[in-house]
Design a protein around this motif. Structure first.
Motif, PDB file in Angstrom:
ATOM      1  N   ALA A 109       0.864  -1.178   0.000  1.00  0.00           N
ATOM      2  CA  ALA A 109       0.000   0.000   0.000  1.00  0.00           C
ATOM      3  C   ALA A 109       0.901   1.227   0.000  1.00  0.00           C
ATOM      4  O   ALA A 109       1.597   1.505   0.979  1.00  0.00           O
ATOM      5  N   LEU A 110       0.934   1.946  -1.110  1.00  0.00           N
ATOM      6  CA  LEU A 110       1.790   3.112  -1.229  1.00  0.00           C
ATOM      7  C   LEU A 110       1.330   4.224  -0.294  1.00  0.00           C
ATOM      8  O   LEU A 110       0.149   4.363   0.017  1.00  0.00           O
ATOM      9  N   ASP A 111       2.301   5.021   0.133  1.00  0.00           N
ATOM     10  CA  ASP A 111       2.050   6.216   0.946  1.00  0.00           C
ATOM     11  C   ASP A 111       1.499   5.887   2.330  1.00  0.00           C
ATOM     12  O   ASP A 111       1.035   6.770   3.039  1.00  0.00           O
ATOM     13  N   LEU A 112       1.529   4.602   2.724  1.00  0.00           N
ATOM     14  CA  LEU A 112       1.166   4.243   4.089  1.00  0.00           C
ATOM     15  C   LEU A 112       2.450   3.813   4.788  1.00  0.00           C
ATOM     16  O   LEU A 112       3.287   4.646   5.090  1.00  0.00           O
ATOM     17  N   ASN A 113       2.614   2.554   5.039  1.00  0.00           N
ATOM     18  CA  ASN A 113       3.861   2.117   5.648  1.00  0.00           C
ATOM     19  C   ASN A 113       4.842   1.514   4.652  1.00  0.00           C
ATOM     20  O   ASN A 113       5.957   1.161   5.021  1.00  0.00           O
ATOM     21  N   ASN A 114       4.394   1.415   3.384  1.00  0.00           N
ATOM     22  CA  ASN A 114       5.240   0.880   2.319  1.00  0.00           C
ATOM     23  C   ASN A 114       5.802  -0.506   2.664  1.00  0.00           C
ATOM     24  O   ASN A 114       6.902  -0.867   2.242  1.00  0.00           O
ATOM     25  N   THR A 115       5.052  -1.263   3.437  1.00  0.00           N
ATOM     26  CA  THR A 115       5.479  -2.619   3.782  1.00  0.00           C
ATOM     27  C   THR A 115       5.101  -3.586   2.676  1.00  0.00           C
ATOM     28  O   THR A 115       3.936  -3.715   2.325  1.00  0.00           O
ATOM     29  N   LYS A 116       6.089  -4.252   2.120  1.00  0.00           N
ATOM     30  CA  LYS A 116       5.849  -5.224   1.061  1.00  0.00           C
ATOM     31  C   LYS A 116       5.501  -6.574   1.679  1.00  0.00           C
ATOM     32  O   LYS A 116       6.078  -6.976   2.683  1.00  0.00           O
ATOM     33  N   GLN A 117       4.551  -7.257   1.056  1.00  0.00           N
ATOM     34  CA  GLN A 117       4.184  -8.577   1.533  1.00  0.00           C
ATOM     35  C   GLN A 117       3.835  -9.479   0.359  1.00  0.00           C
ATOM     36  O   GLN A 117       3.537  -9.002  -0.742  1.00  0.00           O
ATOM     37  N   VAL A 118       3.899 -10.781   0.598  1.00  0.00           N
ATOM     38  CA  VAL A 118       3.571 -11.753  -0.447  1.00  0.00           C
ATOM     39  C   VAL A 118       2.052 -11.856  -0.572  1.00  0.00           C
ATOM     40  O   VAL A 118       1.361 -12.054   0.430  1.00  0.00           O
ATOM     41  N   PHE A 119       1.560 -11.723  -1.809  1.00  0.00           N
ATOM     42  CA  PHE A 119       0.148 -11.945  -2.071  1.00  0.00           C
ATOM     43  C   PHE A 119      -0.114 -13.416  -2.374  1.00  0.00           C
ATOM     44  O   PHE A 119      -1.017 -14.029  -1.818  1.00  0.00           O
TER      45      PHE A 119
END
Length: 328
Positions: free
Chosen positions: A99-109
């Motif tokens: 989710a951009l512009d939030l916490n920018n935490t990448k996760q596996v979908f």
């Protein structure tokens, strides 16, 4: 001398008909040559840059890397709620999201290799990504040659198509979703663009000519399929027929004298076409009504896939995704 030709075209009427009037305009090529573009004479009006009517210059845009590193750069897509989905996150076949512009935490979908069996020695490698009209993620799996559909929760995966007329697809590269839900999938090694209508189980072929296209995009009016063909150094157009018949392409932008290889294509909300130019590390923007090149943006890395959303371009290449903010 490197030369580029662009045909002036009108999307409002029919992209198939070229504009009647042409004027020659010159600009410098990156290789030191001179390029030639044919454009009609028009009255120049300069509206405010902030409303998106005029593209900013290369020097006036901001750039940032939003995802890095990727195992291998692949497709990019945005969900309805604005989450960025990207292919080959931690390894080939893994689709990530953030989710951009939030916490920018990448996760596996989803890890496609846990769902899709290998085909011979080839396992899943995600390339083209799109969302359908019901918010499901569509994936062109280049490794296994399958078109996949995944539920928003990643609890269900379907194989929409993997063969035509008894023969398995070759490696599929990109896909586009038409306004009526039809899917178009590029298979550059077989020289084919497949047309798929999932609700009736139809799988057919769109192109009557042999084209090795990669990136795909639907025109703003939904009537044309625009396709990047790197080997031929051009961008072509198919007028999408209502019936399931074969049609020929016609050339929209021809880079062939310079050898530039277009890889990805995307439109903004005003109908301007952005073309990702691979190892040239550049994106170029075109006004198809006036028949002019509007801007060139240096990426600093390979420009393979491209998506436009909310005033920004997202370009995948060199194991990362770069955002260019055209305006806030």
């Amino acid at each position: 001398m490197a030369i580029v030709f662009l045909w002036g075209l009108a999307f409002e009427t029919n992209l198939k008909h070229r504009l009647d009037c042409f004027v020659t305009v010159f600009f410098l090529s990156l290789l030191g040559g001179v390029g030639c573009v044919m454009v009609p004479k028009v009255k120049i009006v300069q509206p405010l840059v902030s409303d998106g009517d005029v593209l900013p210059s290369n020097e006036d845009v901001s750039r940032e890397v939003v995802v890095s590193p990727l195992n291998q750069s692949g497709g990019i897509a945005f969900s309805r709620n604005g989450e960025l989905f990207f292919a080959n996150f931690e390894k080939e076949g893994v689709i990530g999201k953030l989710a951009l512009d939030l916490n920018n935490t990448k996760q596996v979908f989803i890890d496609l290799t846990e769902w899709v069996s290998p085909v011979g020695e080839f396992s899943s490698r995600a390339e083209g990504l799109r969302f359908d009209n019901e918010g499901r993620l569509l994936v062109a799996d280049a490794g296994t040659g399958k078109l996949l559909r995944i539920s928003p929760t990643a609890h269900k995966l379907e194989i929409l198509a993997d063969s035509y007329d008894g023969y398995r697809f070759g490696s599929v590269k990109d896909l586009a979703v038409a306004h009526n839900g039809d899917l178009f999938v590029s298979s550059p090694y077989s020289g084919t663009i497949y047309r798929i209508r999932p609700d009736i189980g139809y799988v057919g072929i769109l192109n009557d000519d042999l084209v090795r296209v990669q990136g795909l995009a639907i025109s703003p009016d939904g009537k044309q399929l625009v396709a990047a063909e790197p080997e031929a150094s051009r961008v072509v157009v198919y007028d999408i027929p209502d019936d399931f018949i074969l049609v020929d392409s016609w050339t929209l932008v021809d880079f062939s004298p310079s050898g530039v290889e277009p890889r990805g294509v995307a439109f903004d909300e005003k109908g301007r076409l952005f073309i990702a130019l691979g190892k040239l590390n550049q994106v170029r923007a075109f006004d198809l009504v006036l028949g002019v090149e509007l801007a060139r943006y240096e990426i600093g890395s390979e420009a393979e896939s491209i998506v436009y959303r909310d005033g920004s371009l997202y370009i995948g290449g060199d194991e990362k995704i770069t955002r260019i903010r055209l305006w806030e």
